[in-house]
Write a protein that holds these residues in place. Structure first.
Motif, mmCIF file in Angstrom:
data_model
loop_
_atom_site.group_PDB
_atom_site.id
_atom_site.type_symbol
_atom_site.label_atom_id
_atom_site.label_comp_id
_atom_site.label_asym_id
_atom_site.label_seq_id
_atom_site.Cartn_x
_atom_site.Cartn_y
_atom_site.Cartn_z
ATOM 1 N N LEU A 172 -12.978 2.002 -4.914
ATOM 2 C CA LEU A 172 -11.813 1.126 -4.748
ATOM 3 C C LEU A 172 -10.520 1.940 -4.701
ATOM 4 N N HIS A 173 -10.419 2.927 -5.567
ATOM 5 C CA HIS A 173 -9.234 3.791 -5.606
ATOM 6 C C HIS A 173 -9.068 4.549 -4.281
ATOM 7 N N LEU A 174 -10.150 5.114 -3.780
ATOM 8 C CA LEU A 174 -10.098 5.852 -2.520
ATOM 9 C C LEU A 174 -9.733 4.950 -1.347
ATOM 10 N N ALA A 210 -15.413 2.152 -9.178
ATOM 11 C CA ALA A 210 -13.953 2.222 -9.377
ATOM 12 C C ALA A 210 -13.335 3.283 -8.478
ATOM 13 N N GLU A 211 -13.992 4.421 -8.359
ATOM 14 C CA GLU A 211 -13.479 5.496 -7.505
ATOM 15 C C GLU A 211 -13.444 5.048 -6.046
ATOM 16 N N ASP A 222 0.815 -1.220 0.000
ATOM 17 C CA ASP A 222 0.000 0.000 0.000
ATOM 18 C C ASP A 222 0.846 1.267 0.000
ATOM 19 N N HIS A 243 -7.832 2.354 -1.510
ATOM 20 C CA HIS A 243 -6.386 2.134 -1.632
ATOM 21 C C HIS A 243 -5.621 3.354 -1.105
ATOM 22 N N ILE A 244 -6.066 4.545 -1.468
ATOM 23 C CA ILE A 244 -5.413 5.763 -0.974
ATOM 24 C C ILE A 244 -5.474 5.817 0.549
#
Length: 126
Positions: free
Chosen positions: A103-105, A100-101, A13, A107-108
């Motif tokens: 999942l991206h958030l 998708a956003e 991560d 990860h962030i």
């Protein structure tokens, strides 16, 4: 005398924009990356810039709020978008975008936690 640089193994991560903990100037790279995650006005506040742990804390809160927004948008899209006159194809595309956003958030958020833990462990609160 040249001081040896020590590095620690980073997690999957760990953001690629941030140098490995213990490497030269890694806290500065962490601060730069964290500043990108918060609204510009927060990234310029001296207390947040001088104390990377505070900046990391604010970035974590910011990302958590963005996750809540993306979840709400995703959960309400099917009910709300038809009332706004959106065609089914746009609705489906929008739902995929929000998923998708999200999942991206997420990860962030994990990346911010990893950086924050490293900053706390290295006395990044200064």
């Amino acid at each position: 005398m040249i001081m040896p640089v020590t590095t620690t193994r980073t997690s999957p991560d760990w953001p690629c924009q941030v140098k490995a903990p213990g490497s030269y100037d890694w806290e500065r790279s962490a601060t730069r990356w964290l500043r990108e995650l918060v609204p510009a006005r927060y990234g310029s506040y001296p207390a947040l810039v001088r104390h990377p742990v505070l900046l990391a804390r604010h970035a974590q809160i910011q990302v958590e709020q963005e996750i809540r927004v993306a979840r709400t948008a995703l959960q309400t899209a099917r009910a709300d978008l038809p009332r706004l006159g959106m065609p089914e194809s746009v609705i489906e595309h929008t739902i995929k975008l929000y998923a998708a956003e999200l999942l991206h958030l997420q990860h962030i958020a994990r990346s911010v936690r990893a950086v924050s833990e490293a900053l706390v462990g290295r006395g990044g609160g200064r």
